[in-house]
Write an enzyme that holds these catalytic residues in place. Structure first.
Site, mmCIF file in Angstrom:
data_model
loop_
_atom_site.group_PDB
_atom_site.id
_atom_site.type_symbol
_atom_site.label_atom_id
_atom_site.label_comp_id
_atom_site.label_asym_id
_atom_site.label_seq_id
_atom_site.Cartn_x
_atom_site.Cartn_y
_atom_site.Cartn_z
ATOM 1 N N ARG A 41 -12.926 -8.227 -1.783
ATOM 2 C CA ARG A 41 -12.233 -9.023 -0.775
ATOM 3 C C ARG A 41 -12.921 -10.366 -0.653
ATOM 4 N NH1 ARG A 41 -10.924 -6.381 4.887
ATOM 5 N NH2 ARG A 41 -13.146 -6.050 5.009
ATOM 6 N N THR A 61 -10.869 -15.588 2.867
ATOM 7 C CA THR A 61 -9.401 -15.423 2.943
ATOM 8 C C THR A 61 -8.988 -13.963 3.078
ATOM 9 O OG1 THR A 61 -9.172 -15.157 0.553
ATOM 10 C CG2 THR A 61 -9.138 -17.419 1.419
#
Ligand code: URA
Length: 210
Positions: free
Chosen positions: A105, A109
């Protein structure tokens, strides 16, 4: 069926998940419980596997015995945390194949970035069981499912332990035909994309990296 979420309410699953949530649990205990809960989730997710019959001979008589028919399984853990579910699921279904998809991840963002992909060549003929203990924003799962479909997978189920409502909605919207199996649906995500109350970072707790 589309937009299906199955919450596995079995007492053993619920009990083990509660133990896993405790922040005082050791890495070894967390790893052990994740392994224990995996086959219980798989049991639910494979309820609708097709059966056929085969004639066999017991010590006493011939019989038509039920055996699995149709698609063979392929487990696909999303790295890293999904790895914690694989070995014990293979104990339950030793003939299953295992693919791997690496997604991290982006911390800013929260978008899923792929860094690894290895799948069996015959993925199109298999029932794929995608694995990630945590379904938070749903970005990783949606990206993983899209890649699996790109490689030809047509039958995909997603198993997690803790799901958050936004993650469920994101999967259902992008891939409505993919059923989700979760042990719990928690209240919400915090500003960093962690599930609350959740159980923290499943990868760190599994591998003791924090
Ligand atoms: N991934 C985790 O490991 N934990 C969360 O709460 C959300 C995503």
């Amino acid at each position: 069926m589309s937009n299906e979420t199955v919450v596995v309410s079995h007492p053993l699953v619920q009990h083990k998940l509660s133990l896993m949530r405790d922040k005082e649990l050791s890495t070894a205990q967390f790893r052990r419980l994740l392994a224990e809960i995996g086959p219980l989730m798989l049991y639910e997710a494979t309820r609708d596997l097709a059966l056929t019959t085969r004639e066999i001979e017991t010590p006493l008589a011939r019989m038509q015995a039920p055996v699995l028919a149709g698609k063979k399984l392929c487990f696909v853990p999303i790295l890293r945390a999904g790895l914690g579910l694989v070995d014990s699921m293979l104990d339950l279904v030793p003939s299953a194949r295992v693919g791997h998809i690496g997604l991290y991840r982006d911390p800013v963002t929260l978008a899923a970035v792929e860094y690894y992909l290895k799948l069996p060549d015959d993925i199109a003929a298999r029932q794929v069981i995608l694995l990630d203990p945590m379904l938070a924003t749903g970005h990783s799962a949606v990206a993983a499912i899209a890649r699996l479909k790109q490689r030809g997978a047509t039958a995909i189920k997603f198993i997690c332990l803790v799901a958050a409502p936004p993650g469920i909605a994101t999967i259902h919207e992008a891939h409505p035909e993919v059923p989700i199996y979760a042990a719990a649906v928690d209240a919400e995500l915090n500003d960093h994309g962690y599930i609350v109350p959740g159980l923290g970072d499943a990868g760190d707790r599994l591998f003791g990296t924090k």
